[in-house]
Design a protein around this motif. Structure first.
Motif, PDB file in Angstrom:
ATOM      1  N   GLU A  34      -4.980   0.294  -7.786  1.00 52.48           N
ATOM      2  CA  GLU A  34      -5.060  -1.139  -8.101  1.00 52.48           C
ATOM      3  C   GLU A  34      -5.367  -1.344  -9.579  1.00 52.48           C
ATOM      4  O   GLU A  34      -4.758  -2.188 -10.247  1.00 52.48           O
ATOM      5  CB  GLU A  34      -6.146  -1.792  -7.249  1.00 52.48           C
ATOM      6  CG  GLU A  34      -6.408  -3.252  -7.584  1.00 52.48           C
ATOM      7  CD  GLU A  34      -7.658  -3.809  -6.912  1.00 52.48           C
ATOM      8  OE1 GLU A  34      -7.951  -4.996  -7.125  1.00 52.48           O
ATOM      9  OE2 GLU A  34      -8.344  -3.060  -6.185  1.00 52.48           O
ATOM     10  N   LYS A  35      -6.304  -0.561 -10.095  1.00 51.30           N
ATOM     11  CA  LYS A  35      -6.699  -0.702 -11.495  1.00 51.30           C
ATOM     12  C   LYS A  35      -5.574  -0.306 -12.428  1.00 51.30           C
ATOM     13  O   LYS A  35      -5.306  -0.983 -13.428  1.00 51.30           O
ATOM     14  CB  LYS A  35      -7.935   0.155 -11.763  1.00 51.30           C
ATOM     15  CG  LYS A  35      -8.526  -0.037 -13.153  1.00 51.30           C
ATOM     16  CD  LYS A  35      -9.837   0.721 -13.292  1.00 51.30           C
ATOM     17  CE  LYS A  35     -10.468   0.471 -14.657  1.00 51.30           C
ATOM     18  NZ  LYS A  35     -11.764   1.204 -14.801  1.00 51.30           N
ATOM     19  N   ALA A  36      -4.863   0.780 -12.093  1.00 44.99           N
ATOM     20  CA  ALA A  36      -3.793   1.261 -12.958  1.00 44.99           C
ATOM     21  C   ALA A  36      -2.629   0.284 -13.013  1.00 44.99           C
ATOM     22  O   ALA A  36      -2.072   0.027 -14.089  1.00 44.99           O
ATOM     23  CB  ALA A  36      -3.313   2.632 -12.483  1.00 44.99           C
ATOM     24  N   GLU A  37      -2.252  -0.258 -11.863  1.00 50.58           N
ATOM     25  CA  GLU A  37      -1.094  -1.144 -11.787  1.00 50.58           C
ATOM     26  C   GLU A  37      -1.449  -2.606 -12.072  1.00 50.58           C
ATOM     27  O   GLU A  37      -0.571  -3.394 -12.419  1.00 50.58           O
ATOM     28  CB  GLU A  37      -0.454  -1.058 -10.395  1.00 50.58           C
ATOM     29  CG  GLU A  37       0.184   0.273 -10.074  1.00 50.58           C
ATOM     30  CD  GLU A  37       1.663   0.316 -10.458  1.00 50.58           C
ATOM     31  OE1 GLU A  37       2.132  -0.618 -11.141  1.00 50.58           O
ATOM     32  OE2 GLU A  37       2.340   1.287 -10.067  1.00 50.58           O
ATOM     33  N   GLY A  38      -2.715  -2.959 -11.896  1.00 50.95           N
ATOM     34  CA  GLY A  38      -3.094  -4.361 -12.012  1.00 50.95           C
ATOM     35  C   GLY A  38      -2.561  -5.186 -10.856  1.00 50.95           C
ATOM     36  O   GLY A  38      -2.259  -6.369 -11.020  1.00 50.95           O
ATOM     37  N   LEU A  39      -2.451  -4.565  -9.665  1.00 55.64           N
ATOM     38  CA  LEU A  39      -1.906  -5.225  -8.478  1.00 55.64           C
ATOM     39  C   LEU A  39      -2.966  -5.245  -7.385  1.00 55.64           C
ATOM     40  O   LEU A  39      -3.324  -4.200  -6.813  1.00 55.64           O
ATOM     41  CB  LEU A  39      -0.648  -4.499  -7.987  1.00 55.64           C
ATOM     42  CG  LEU A  39       0.538  -4.521  -8.959  1.00 55.64           C
ATOM     43  CD1 LEU A  39       1.682  -3.661  -8.421  1.00 55.64           C
ATOM     44  CD2 LEU A  39       1.010  -5.951  -9.204  1.00 55.64           C
ATOM     45  N   GLU A  40      -3.457  -6.435  -7.076  1.00 57.77           N
ATOM     46  CA  GLU A  40      -4.579  -6.583  -6.150  1.00 57.77           C
ATOM     47  C   GLU A  40      -4.271  -6.097  -4.741  1.00 57.77           C
ATOM     48  O   GLU A  40      -5.152  -5.614  -4.021  1.00 57.77           O
ATOM     49  CB  GLU A  40      -5.009  -8.052  -6.106  1.00 57.77           C
ATOM     50  CG  GLU A  40      -3.946  -8.991  -5.561  1.00 57.77           C
ATOM     51  CD  GLU A  40      -4.109 -10.413  -6.078  1.00 57.77           C
ATOM     52  OE1 GLU A  40      -4.668 -11.235  -5.333  1.00 57.77           O
ATOM     53  OE2 GLU A  40      -3.668 -10.700  -7.206  1.00 57.77           O
ATOM     54  N   GLN A  41      -3.002  -6.212  -4.307  1.00 57.37           N
ATOM     55  CA  GLN A  41      -2.658  -5.859  -2.934  1.00 57.37           C
ATOM     56  C   GLN A  41      -2.789  -4.358  -2.666  1.00 57.37           C
ATOM     57  O   GLN A  41      -2.915  -3.933  -1.510  1.00 57.37           O
ATOM     58  CB  GLN A  41      -1.247  -6.343  -2.579  1.00 57.37           C
ATOM     59  CG  GLN A  41      -0.108  -5.636  -3.278  1.00 57.37           C
ATOM     60  CD  GLN A  41       0.271  -6.273  -4.602  1.00 57.37           C
ATOM     61  OE1 GLN A  41      -0.562  -6.855  -5.281  1.00 57.37           O
ATOM     62  NE2 GLN A  41       1.535  -6.178  -4.966  1.00 57.37           N
ATOM     63  N   LEU A  42      -2.783  -3.549  -3.717  1.00 57.96           N
ATOM     64  CA  LEU A  42      -2.899  -2.107  -3.521  1.00 57.96           C
ATOM     65  C   LEU A  42      -4.255  -1.718  -2.939  1.00 57.96           C
ATOM     66  O   LEU A  42      -4.391  -0.641  -2.339  1.00 57.96           O
ATOM     67  CB  LEU A  42      -2.658  -1.368  -4.838  1.00 57.96           C
ATOM     68  CG  LEU A  42      -1.213  -1.400  -5.351  1.00 57.96           C
ATOM     69  CD1 LEU A  42      -1.115  -0.728  -6.714  1.00 57.96           C
ATOM     70  CD2 LEU A  42      -0.261  -0.721  -4.362  1.00 57.96           C
ATOM     71  N   ARG A  43      -5.256  -2.576  -3.059  1.00 59.80           N
ATOM     72  CA  ARG A  43      -6.564  -2.267  -2.481  1.00 59.80           C
ATOM     73  C   ARG A  43      -6.466  -2.149  -0.958  1.00 59.80           C
ATOM     74  O   ARG A  43      -7.170  -1.342  -0.347  1.00 59.80           O
ATOM     75  CB  ARG A  43      -7.604  -3.315  -2.875  1.00 59.80           C
ATOM     76  CG  ARG A  43      -9.037  -2.867  -2.626  1.00 59.80           C
ATOM     77  CD  ARG A  43     -10.069  -3.921  -2.971  1.00 59.80           C
ATOM     78  NE  ARG A  43      -9.947  -4.427  -4.335  1.00 59.80           N
ATOM     79  CZ  ARG A  43     -10.793  -5.329  -4.860  1.00 59.80           C
ATOM     80  NH1 ARG A  43     -11.779  -5.811  -4.120  1.00 59.80           N
ATOM     81  NH2 ARG A  43     -10.624  -5.744  -6.096  1.00 59.80           N
ATOM     82  N   PHE A  44      -5.604  -2.965  -0.344  1.00 57.92           N
ATOM     83  CA  PHE A  44      -5.403  -2.839   1.096  1.00 57.92           C
ATOM     84  C   PHE A  44      -4.812  -1.475   1.436  1.00 57.92           C
ATOM     85  O   PHE A  44      -5.284  -0.785   2.342  1.00 57.92           O
ATOM     86  CB  PHE A  44      -4.467  -3.946   1.606  1.00 57.92           C
ATOM     87  CG  PHE A  44      -5.113  -5.298   1.731  1.00 57.92           C
ATOM     88  CD1 PHE A  44      -5.914  -5.596   2.814  1.00 57.92           C
ATOM     89  CD2 PHE A  44      -4.907  -6.272   0.767  1.00 57.92           C
ATOM     90  CE1 PHE A  44      -6.514  -6.847   2.940  1.00 57.92           C
ATOM     91  CE2 PHE A  44      -5.498  -7.521   0.886  1.00 57.92           C
ATOM     92  CZ  PHE A  44      -6.312  -7.815   1.972  1.00 57.92           C
ATOM     93  N   LEU A  45      -3.772  -1.070   0.709  1.00 57.00           N
ATOM     94  CA  LEU A  45      -3.126   0.212   0.997  1.00 57.00           C
ATOM     95  C   LEU A  45      -4.069   1.377   0.726  1.00 57.00           C
ATOM     96  O   LEU A  45      -4.085   2.366   1.478  1.00 57.00           O
ATOM     97  CB  LEU A  45      -1.859   0.360   0.158  1.00 57.00           C
ATOM     98  CG  LEU A  45      -0.735  -0.656   0.412  1.00 57.00           C
ATOM     99  CD1 LEU A  45       0.489  -0.298  -0.422  1.00 57.00           C
ATOM    100  CD2 LEU A  45      -0.376  -0.728   1.892  1.00 57.00           C
ATOM    101  N   GLU A  46      -4.849   1.281  -0.337  1.00 58.28           N
ATOM    102  CA  GLU A  46      -5.774   2.364  -0.664  1.00 58.28           C
ATOM    103  C   GLU A  46      -6.860   2.531   0.394  1.00 58.28           C
ATOM    104  O   GLU A  46      -7.473   3.597   0.503  1.00 58.28           O
ATOM    105  CB  GLU A  46      -6.400   2.124  -2.041  1.00 58.28           C
ATOM    106  CG  GLU A  46      -5.415   2.295  -3.193  1.00 58.28           C
ATOM    107  CD  GLU A  46      -6.071   2.200  -4.549  1.00 58.28           C
ATOM    108  OE1 GLU A  46      -6.580   3.234  -5.030  1.00 58.28           O
ATOM    109  OE2 GLU A  46      -6.071   1.102  -5.138  1.00 58.28           O
ATOM    110  N   ASN A  47      -7.116   1.479   1.166  1.00 55.78           N
ATOM    111  CA  ASN A  47      -8.133   1.537   2.211  1.00 55.78           C
ATOM    112  C   ASN A  47      -7.536   1.614   3.613  1.00 55.78           C
ATOM    113  O   ASN A  47      -8.228   1.407   4.613  1.00 55.78           O
ATOM    114  CB  ASN A  47      -9.069   0.330   2.095  1.00 55.78           C
ATOM    115  CG  ASN A  47     -10.030   0.457   0.934  1.00 55.78           C
ATOM    116  OD1 ASN A  47     -11.075   1.098   1.048  1.00 55.78           O
ATOM    117  ND2 ASN A  47      -9.673  -0.139  -0.197  1.00 55.78           N
ATOM    118  N   GLY A  48      -6.231   1.930   3.676  1.00 52.56           N
ATOM    119  CA  GLY A  48      -5.611   2.214   4.952  1.00 52.56           C
ATOM    120  C   GLY A  48      -5.212   1.004   5.775  1.00 52.56           C
ATOM    121  O   GLY A  48      -4.905   1.151   6.968  1.00 52.56           O
TER     122      GLY A  48
END
Length: 263
Positions: free
Chosen positions: A212-226
């Motif tokens: 999320e931090k690298a891309e600046g895309l908030e939705q990646l936090r969902f994917l990173e947490n499964g």
């Protein structure tokens, strides 16, 4: 199904400070701010119970109130629109079934994108979070590739599994486009999210992840947490969709407003 649309807007954008108040000229020659055009796009959606602008900035609040929007003030601690939506949800007296996050930089979002998104969530109780995706036409794909060749961060692309769940989202063009004459299928991620309250509550409990931090895309936090994200394909119906990410996008969006006769 009770639903609300939140339009998060902040003044202190690192790439484009003051972006919500940038004026865009419509087909009739009338100038309206980006936040007003985004609010008008939200108000055009059928079946939504309320629309709110969410901000921590008095200038945006005052501008939104002047054109008739309902405003919820959120903290400056919110790092992205999803965190701001979680703060907004906590201020509502009655909890909706679904919260829609319409980015404040997407005034060209057609009403049917959000209507299709809400229909997809209503049809499956297991869906906790969903977002629209649009198959890139040649013009949009050319804009993507041109932006990246010129080191501009433009729109976002989505890589999708066969079952419709998101594999990844990126500011890069995914998959790799070797030639615009014979490109692969590329999906443009439309900056709209639908969450059930449970998903918003979970999101706020997680720290910002490295992707999320690298891309600046908030939705990646969902994917990173499964947590799966359901991608809902939508049809452009001849309408060009583009967000306002960089100053060059003002000209692009105004050209679409003129072409489509949008005031």
């Amino acid at each position: 199904m009770k639903s609300v649309i939140f339009i998060p807007a902040r003044y202190a954008s690192s790439r484009y400070p003051g972006k919500p108040l940038v004026e865009l000229t419509g087909a009739d020659g009338v100038k309206k701010s980006l936040i007003q055009r985004s609010w008008e796009a939200a108000k055009a959606v059928d079946g939504v119970d309320a629309v709110y602008v969410l901000t921590d900035d008095d200038r945006i609040r005052d501008a939104a109130l002047a054109f008739g929007a309902d405003v919820l003030m959120t903290s400056s601690d919110a790092r992205n629109g999803t965190e701001r939506c979680a703060e907004g949800l906590a201020q509502l007296e009655g909890q909706p079934d679904v919260v829609v996050n319409l980015q404040g930089d997407a005034p060209l979002t057609p009403a049917w994108f959000i209507e299709d998104l809400l229909a997809a969530v209503a049809a499956d109780e297991e869906v906790q979070m969903a977002t629209p995706v649009l198959r890139c036409d040649k013009e949009t794909l050319t804009n993507f590739v041109t932006d990246r060749l010129n080191s501009r961060v433009g729109g976002t692309t989505a890589a999708i599994r066969p079952d419709g769940k998101a594999l990844y989202f990126s500011k890069e063009v995914l998959p790799y486009v070797g030639s615009l004459d014979n490109p692969p299928e590329v999906w443009h991620h439309v900056g709209v999210y639908a969450y059930r309250p449970k998903a918003l509550a979970a999101y706020g409990s997680w720290p910002e992840g490295p992707l999320e931090k690298a891309e600046g895309l908030e939705q990646l936090r969902f994917l990173e947490n499964g947590w799966p994200i359901t991608c809902v394909p939508v049809e452009g119906r001849g309408r060009v969709f583009w967000e306002l990410n960089n100053p060059i996008d003002v000209e692009r969006i105004e050209a679409v407003l003129k072409q489509e006769g949008l005031s």
